[in-house]
Design a protein around this motif. Structure first.
Motif, short mmCIF file in Angstrom:
data_model
loop_
_atom_site.label_atom_id
_atom_site.label_comp_id
_atom_site.label_asym_id
_atom_site.label_seq_id
_atom_site.Cartn_x
_atom_site.Cartn_y
_atom_site.Cartn_z
N PHE A 214 0.68 -1.16 -0.06
CA PHE A 214 0.13 0.19 0.17
C PHE A 214 0.77 1.22 0.02
N VAL A 215 2.02 1.27 1.01
CA VAL A 215 2.80 2.41 1.06
C VAL A 215 3.35 2.79 -0.34
N ALA A 216 3.82 1.61 -0.95
CA ALA A 216 4.52 1.77 -2.17
C ALA A 216 3.73 2.48 -3.46
N GLY A 217 2.37 1.92 -3.59
CA GLY A 217 1.47 2.59 -4.22
C GLY A 217 0.86 3.79 -4.00
N ALA A 218 0.58 4.25 -2.88
CA ALA A 218 0.40 5.51 -2.45
C ALA A 218 1.56 6.40 -2.79
N GLY A 219 2.69 6.23 -2.42
CA GLY A 219 3.83 6.94 -2.72
C GLY A 219 4.23 7.40 -4.09
N ILE A 220 3.95 6.37 -5.01
CA ILE A 220 4.24 6.60 -6.23
C ILE A 220 3.03 7.63 -6.81
N GLY B 104 0.17 8.17 -12.29
CA GLY B 104 -0.69 8.29 -11.04
C GLY B 104 -1.95 7.64 -11.23
N GLY B 105 -2.34 7.85 -12.35
CA GLY B 105 -3.75 6.96 -12.71
C GLY B 105 -3.59 5.22 -12.81
N LEU B 106 -2.21 4.93 -13.10
CA LEU B 106 -1.86 3.54 -13.28
C LEU B 106 -1.92 2.79 -11.80
N VAL B 107 -1.59 3.46 -10.82
CA VAL B 107 -1.56 3.16 -9.49
C VAL B 107 -3.03 2.45 -8.85
N PRO B 108 -4.21 3.41 -9.02
CA PRO B 108 -5.41 2.65 -8.74
C PRO B 108 -5.69 1.71 -9.73
#
Length: 563
Positions: free
Chosen positions: A295-301, A357-361
């Motif tokens: 989660f932290v990796a995704g939110a950070g990116i 940024g849209g790739l993460v969700p």
């Protein structure tokens, strides 16, 4: 990027970890059939329900009966909601005189709310009456969440029981979760939201006068009650089209932070509940640790990309599609939270995010939303990957794989692979279909990679039972209503049935004590292996589709190429 932005992400993550144990203890009491402090007050209600419906809560079911009862319940609920939406025009609590919804739209919406997806092709304040919002939809926010937790409980019993033929009673599990967990939490939560300015009324409209002297009509309704279970049950369907970006759903920075916490609260508690159920809470902490690292990796990116305005020559970051009330950090964090869980509520428009940024969700959903995940569905989805990870570990050490005292054999591995394969088959298959048929190509408002991303996001969201969207896709058509409805049903129940089969298979096995040759499943090595298996099996499957969508979109931005 700022230190306060990174601090928000880290403080949020720490609070999620702190909530795991207290909520896990409450969940374990419900899992184990123990009394809670609320039983003295609500126990007569529970017993009255059992008497009225002829249910014996002590009579347990095998996995097949558990699954059949669950499916029958979902079919009835789907037809119930379909009827309400179709007949909306003649039902009460419709002060604006809204007509009933068309067949394809009603079908899509009823499936969306039954499956905990809450996909919305419509603007809620313009299409639905108060009766449809409360009776047709909000009821499913409770029951779909309770169903997910009930399935998780059944799988926990599969791991915890030895040489047993049953995995619990579906009706008892659903009733206890709804009555002793979801309803009490939502009453308190709704009162908090009302105190913060969220409407809770049967009044229909209010007229406001703008600074320019014009008049603006604002729809009111029972918003706070729907908002509470929307978040706690990881449902996500908003009373308003703007969802949690609307000031009547999410008025302040405080409500925004509490909403994010409430999305993760029950999912984090279920990790501790699992550890307690199998007699080793360290198992639950290891799962939560792996989830939070991802989660932290995704939110950070996401935060890095949205705050790095230099890429798009935007000083101060990329604010398109974001609320000034929340800013970039809280918007990026919310996007990661709502798609790591199967919530789908949004406080910013994901279609306006940068390409990465849209790739993460999008990637969060394609992992199966197992990073905390939906209530119940997150933990049982994560345990599917845990079975595959321990199978890989068993191959490496040359032993029959074992996990929390159960040998993992061919049947369990095949069922886990079958359940995990549902997502890529549905997401990629339906996306390919929509990307070549004229009816599908009529949906995206953008051309090129971003238009493909809009289609890919829609079917990822539907199959993963998330419900958020790249808003550039015009999905309220018979083609998309029908195909997305099928994807939602497949993504929910074609995963649940193999999970219940695994629960039944494991419950029938003997307990296998750990030995010196057993692979440890509580330490850093296990957490690393879990993350590796999830990223390789869950993530690389979708790399070609991501390359055609958001990655190609990013390349075109860097090359200053317009489509």
């Amino acid at each position: 990027m700022t230190m306060s932005g990174w601090g928000l992400i880290l403080v949020f993550t720490a609070l999620v970890a702190l909530l795991a144990r207290p909520l896990g203890q409450w969940l374990f009491a419900l899992y184990d059939g123990r009394d809670t402090p609320l039983h003295r007050l609500l126990g007569p209600v529970e017993r009255g329900f059992y008497r009225a419906s002829g249910i014996d809560p002590a009579r347990e079911q095998g996995w097949l009966a558990y699954g059949l009862h669950m499916l029958a319940f979902q079919v009835v609920l789907t037809l119930f909601t379909y009827a309400i939406l179709r007949l909306q025009g003649v039902l009460p609590m419709n002060p604006r005189g809204l007509a009933g919804i068309g067949a394809d739209g009603a079908m899509n919406t009823s499936i969306a709310f039954v499956t905990n997806t809450n996909w919305q092709w419509y603007a809620g304040e313009s299409v639905l009456s108060n009766f449809s919002q409360m009776v047709g939809l909000t009821i499913h926010n409770f029951l779909s969440a309770a169903t997910g937790i009930a399935i998780a409980f059944a799988l926990f019993r599969g791991f915890a029981r030895h040489e047993a033929k049953t995995v619990g009673n579906f009706w008892a599990d659903c009733t206890r979760v709804t009555l002793y967990l979801l309803l009490p939490l939502c009453v308190v939560y709704a009162l908090f939201l009302v105190a913060c300015g969220v409407p809770q009324t049967f009044a229909s409209l209010v007229e406001a006068h703008t600074l320019e002297g014009a008049r603006q009509t604002i729809v009111l309704g029972p918003v706070a009650s729907q908002e509470a279970i929307k978040m706690l049950g990881t449902n996500g369907g908003g009373f308003y089209n703007a969802n949690s970006a609307h000031p009547f759903e999410n008025p302040t920075a405080l409500t925004n932070f509490v909403q994010m916490l409430s999305i993760f609260a029950i999912g984090s508690g279920l990790t501790w509940c699992f550890g307690r159920a199998v007699g080793n809470t360290r198992q639950g902490w290891a799962i939560l640790c792996a989830m939070l690292i991802l989660f932290v990796a995704g939110a950070g990116i996401a935060y890095w990309q949205e705050a790095d305005g230099a890429t798009l020559a935007m000083a101060g970051g990329h604010m398109e599609g974001k609320e000034v009330r929340f800013g970039i950090a809280a918007s990026a964090l919310f996007s990661a939270v709502t798609t790591a869980a199967s919530c789908g509520a949004v406080n910013a428009m994901h279609d306006s995010f940068t390409a990465i940024g849209g790739l993460v969700p999008l990637f969060n959903m394609q992992l199966g939303e197992i990073v905390i995940g939906g209530v119940g569905s997150g933990i049982y989805g994560f345990l599917l990957f845990a079975l595959l990870a321990v199978f890989v570990a068993g191959l490496m050490v040359g032993r029959t794989p074992e996990y929390v005292g159960k040998k993992i054999e061919a049947r369990e591995v095949k069922l886990a692979v079958l359940a995990i394969a549902v997502l890529p088959l549905s997401i990629l298959g339906f996306t390919a279909l929509a990307a070549v048929l004229p009816a599908g190509l009529a949906g995206p408002l953008n051309k090129g990679p971003h238009g493909f991303s809009e289609i890919l996001y829609a079917f990822s969201s539907a199959t993963a039972n998330n419900g958020s969207a790249f808003a550039g896709l015009s999905a309220g058509t018979p083609f998309y209503n029908g195909l997305l409805g099928v994807a939602m049903w497949v993504g929910r129940f074609f995963v649940i049935i193999p999970v219940l089969a695994i629960a039944g298979s494991l419950a029938a096995k003997r307990h296998t004590p750990a030995t010196t040759g057993s692979f440890p499943t509580t330490g850093a090595l296990w957490v690393g292996l879990l993350i590796g298996v999830i990223l390789i099996l869950g993530g690389l499957t979708f790399l070609p589709s991501l390359a055609l969508g958001p990655i190609a979109d990013q390349v075109s931005v860097l090359a200053h190429t317009a489509f």
